[in-house]
Design a protein around this motif. Sequence first.
Motif, short mmCIF file in Angstrom:
data_model
loop_
_atom_site.label_atom_id
_atom_site.label_comp_id
_atom_site.label_asym_id
_atom_site.label_seq_id
_atom_site.Cartn_x
_atom_site.Cartn_y
_atom_site.Cartn_z
N PRO A 229 -10.93 -7.92 -4.53
CA PRO A 229 -9.17 -7.27 -5.39
C PRO A 229 -7.93 -7.96 -5.41
O PRO A 229 -8.18 -9.11 -5.28
CB PRO A 229 -8.87 -6.26 -4.43
N LYS A 230 -7.21 -7.81 -6.71
CA LYS A 230 -5.99 -9.03 -7.15
C LYS A 230 -5.09 -8.92 -6.28
O LYS A 230 -5.33 -8.07 -5.56
CB LYS A 230 -5.31 -8.17 -8.50
N PRO A 231 -5.15 -9.99 -6.00
CA PRO A 231 -3.60 -10.66 -4.94
C PRO A 231 -2.59 -9.61 -5.62
O PRO A 231 -2.67 -9.14 -6.42
CB PRO A 231 -3.60 -12.34 -5.19
N ARG A 232 -1.27 -9.47 -4.82
CA ARG A 232 -0.29 -8.57 -5.00
C ARG A 232 1.27 -8.97 -4.44
O ARG A 232 1.24 -10.17 -3.23
CB ARG A 232 -0.66 -6.92 -3.35
N ASP A 233 2.53 -9.36 -5.02
CA ASP A 233 3.04 -10.00 -4.73
C ASP A 233 3.89 -9.33 -3.44
O ASP A 233 5.07 -8.31 -3.95
CB ASP A 233 3.84 -9.89 -5.89
N SER A 234 3.06 -9.56 -2.49
CA SER A 234 4.16 -8.60 -1.24
C SER A 234 3.59 -9.41 -0.15
O SER A 234 2.95 -10.59 0.14
CB SER A 234 2.67 -7.08 -0.75
N THR A 235 4.44 -9.14 1.02
CA THR A 235 4.52 -10.04 2.47
C THR A 235 4.20 -8.16 3.19
O THR A 235 4.92 -7.75 3.18
CB THR A 235 6.56 -10.16 2.59
N VAL A 236 3.04 -8.85 3.87
CA VAL A 236 2.37 -8.45 5.34
C VAL A 236 3.30 -9.25 6.92
O VAL A 236 3.06 -10.35 6.90
CB VAL A 236 0.92 -8.64 5.30
N ASP A 276 7.31 -5.45 3.20
CA ASP A 276 6.65 -5.04 2.45
C ASP A 276 6.10 -4.00 2.88
O ASP A 276 5.65 -2.83 2.72
CB ASP A 276 5.89 -5.41 1.60
N GLY A 277 5.37 -4.58 4.70
CA GLY A 277 4.51 -3.62 5.40
C GLY A 277 4.47 -4.77 6.51
O GLY A 277 4.21 -6.16 7.04
N ALA A 305 10.19 1.89 9.80
CA ALA A 305 9.25 2.71 9.44
C ALA A 305 9.67 4.47 9.16
O ALA A 305 9.30 5.27 8.38
CB ALA A 305 8.68 2.76 10.85
N ALA A 306 11.26 5.03 9.86
CA ALA A 306 11.57 5.37 9.07
C ALA A 306 11.73 5.53 8.26
O ALA A 306 11.97 6.69 7.68
CB ALA A 306 12.88 6.17 10.61
N GLU A 307 12.24 4.84 7.30
CA GLU A 307 12.83 4.45 5.98
C GLU A 307 11.97 4.53 4.63
O GLU A 307 11.65 4.49 3.97
CB GLU A 307 13.52 3.08 5.89
N GLY A 308 10.06 4.46 5.59
CA GLY A 308 9.05 4.96 4.61
C GLY A 308 8.64 3.21 4.44
O GLY A 308 7.31 3.14 3.88
N LEU A 309 8.63 2.52 5.65
CA LEU A 309 7.51 1.47 5.16
C LEU A 309 6.87 1.35 6.01
O LEU A 309 6.56 2.14 7.04
CB LEU A 309 8.87 0.11 6.69
N ALA A 421 -11.97 -6.52 8.36
CA ALA A 421 -12.15 -6.41 6.88
C ALA A 421 -12.92 -5.81 6.03
O ALA A 421 -12.64 -5.12 5.11
CB ALA A 421 -11.30 -8.50 6.35
N GLU A 422 -14.18 -5.94 6.56
CA GLU A 422 -15.43 -5.57 5.73
C GLU A 422 -15.18 -4.19 5.38
O GLU A 422 -16.02 -4.14 4.62
CB GLU A 422 -16.51 -5.92 5.91
N SER A 423 -14.04 -3.50 6.73
CA SER A 423 -14.83 -2.38 5.77
C SER A 423 -14.05 -1.28 4.59
O SER A 423 -14.23 -0.63 4.47
CB SER A 423 -13.84 -1.47 7.23
N GLY A 424 -12.78 -2.74 3.89
CA GLY A 424 -12.25 -2.67 2.86
C GLY A 424 -11.39 -1.88 3.41
O GLY A 424 -9.88 -1.25 2.54
N ALA A 425 -10.47 -1.67 5.25
CA ALA A 425 -9.59 -0.57 4.92
C ALA A 425 -7.50 -1.39 4.38
O ALA A 425 -6.99 -1.04 4.86
CB ALA A 425 -9.47 -0.33 6.97
N PHE A 426 -8.56 -2.88 5.20
CA PHE A 426 -7.04 -3.97 4.75
C PHE A 426 -6.54 -4.02 3.44
O PHE A 426 -5.49 -3.98 3.49
CB PHE A 426 -7.26 -5.16 5.62
N ASP A 427 -7.61 -3.52 3.03
CA ASP A 427 -7.70 -3.67 1.29
C ASP A 427 -6.41 -2.89 0.98
O ASP A 427 -5.54 -2.30 -0.03
CB ASP A 427 -9.38 -3.93 0.57
N ARG A 428 -6.76 -1.24 1.35
CA ARG A 428 -6.75 -0.47 1.19
C ARG A 428 -4.58 -0.43 1.70
O ARG A 428 -3.99 0.31 0.87
CB ARG A 428 -7.07 0.96 1.23
N PHE A 429 -4.74 -0.77 2.88
CA PHE A 429 -3.65 -1.13 3.18
C PHE A 429 -2.29 -2.22 2.61
O PHE A 429 -1.46 -1.32 1.88
CB PHE A 429 -3.49 -1.72 4.98
N VAL A 430 -2.99 -3.09 2.14
CA VAL A 430 -2.82 -3.95 1.36
C VAL A 430 -1.89 -2.83 -0.16
O VAL A 430 -0.81 -3.37 -0.91
CB VAL A 430 -2.66 -5.63 0.37
#
Length: 433
Positions: A229-236, A276-277, A305-309, A421-430
Amino acid sequence: MRGLVLAGTSSGVGKTVATLAVLRAAADAGHSVQPAKAGPDFIDPSHHAVVADRPSRTLDTWLEGDDGIRRNYHRGEGDFCVVEGVMGLYDGDGSSTAMVADALDLPVVLVVDAKAGMESVAATALGFREYAATADRDIEVVGVLAQRAHGGRHAEGIRDALPDGMTYFGRIPPTPDLEIPERHLGLHMGEEAPLDDETLAAAAEHVELDRLLATAREPPAADGPATSPKPRDSTVAVAEDAAFCFRYPATLERLRERAEVATFAPVAGDDLPECDGVYLPGGYPELHVPELADSPALDTLGDRAAEGLPVLGECGGLMALAESLTTADGERGEMAGVLPAEVEMHDRYQALDHVELRATGDTLTAGAGASVRGHEFHYSEATVDSDARFAFETVRGDGIDGDHDGLTEYETLGTYAHVHAESGAFDRFVDAL
């Protein structure tokens, strides 16, 4: 990268110490060595990393699938890989050492406790080799590394008794300083309780490294490429300290491929960085209750988190996101207060298994109806409010209440399951950031 598997006859036979001795022998001989661990463990790999000076790869067929562990293996660095097994060679229905060796087509060196045996060590090794055919595993047990074996006549008796086709790969002498202290969840972490360097170096001298190197072979490549998947302009923001120390190297690698990663240490008093997460890995929050209760990061996390992060917490992360955490000794501390649960530690583990979760609706790590495989091992119990909402039904495993896992509030998800990470769960999270 050529490799081999060090498998045990059972749990507690001394696989970790034997693996560290082989890693040390390879490093002392000038080899670039990559450690790896069969199974979902976080603790043994921390000891590997201290000796090899690089992260240990996690190889688990349940978490990653055969192609996933092949991809993960080949992401390693070095000219020689040592894979430490889990439990006994054939133990485990979700992912056993034999399953990992089969998927990677790596030779198996059996770690046998020789403390009270000589010829019987050979008989044990022969039995493990012959059992492979009945266990429907295409693996090759090529010889033994004798744990807790003296030199001289003891070592010679073991070597001479081995049948044709099985090699003696050396021994680990019986030394009290080669014991790693234990606590709940397993051994102490590598940086907390490293083995005495001189003692480990002395033990490594009894390893037949040239024979091990000659036996190692190259595993096959994965049948298909990994998704990209493509990189995103986000910070974890990723918590990283003694309370949040259970994370797979592949997870951080995946997050860094897709986003910027900013680490912070709640136990040390760090505040939550701009992000961003948030990802809160597992670990030992129960050992740091006062520090976490006073942590500005958890206060900020509660507000954001209460603000939706979007916030993802695994096991220890779930515990830190709860209303409170109480130790087995009765020490109680207020946590982030995001998830409607009170968490209490027990003296006995509450769950230990590979797990499978089915999403009841769209959530941070899976789409509605999708399944996610993971692993759970915890001594804590979460008592949730009557109106608590769960993201997953448990197909296998205990989860939070026996039937569900994935306590959710706002855009926050807390689970007892650790996923790869092979589960794809962290891709969906990003993608949700």
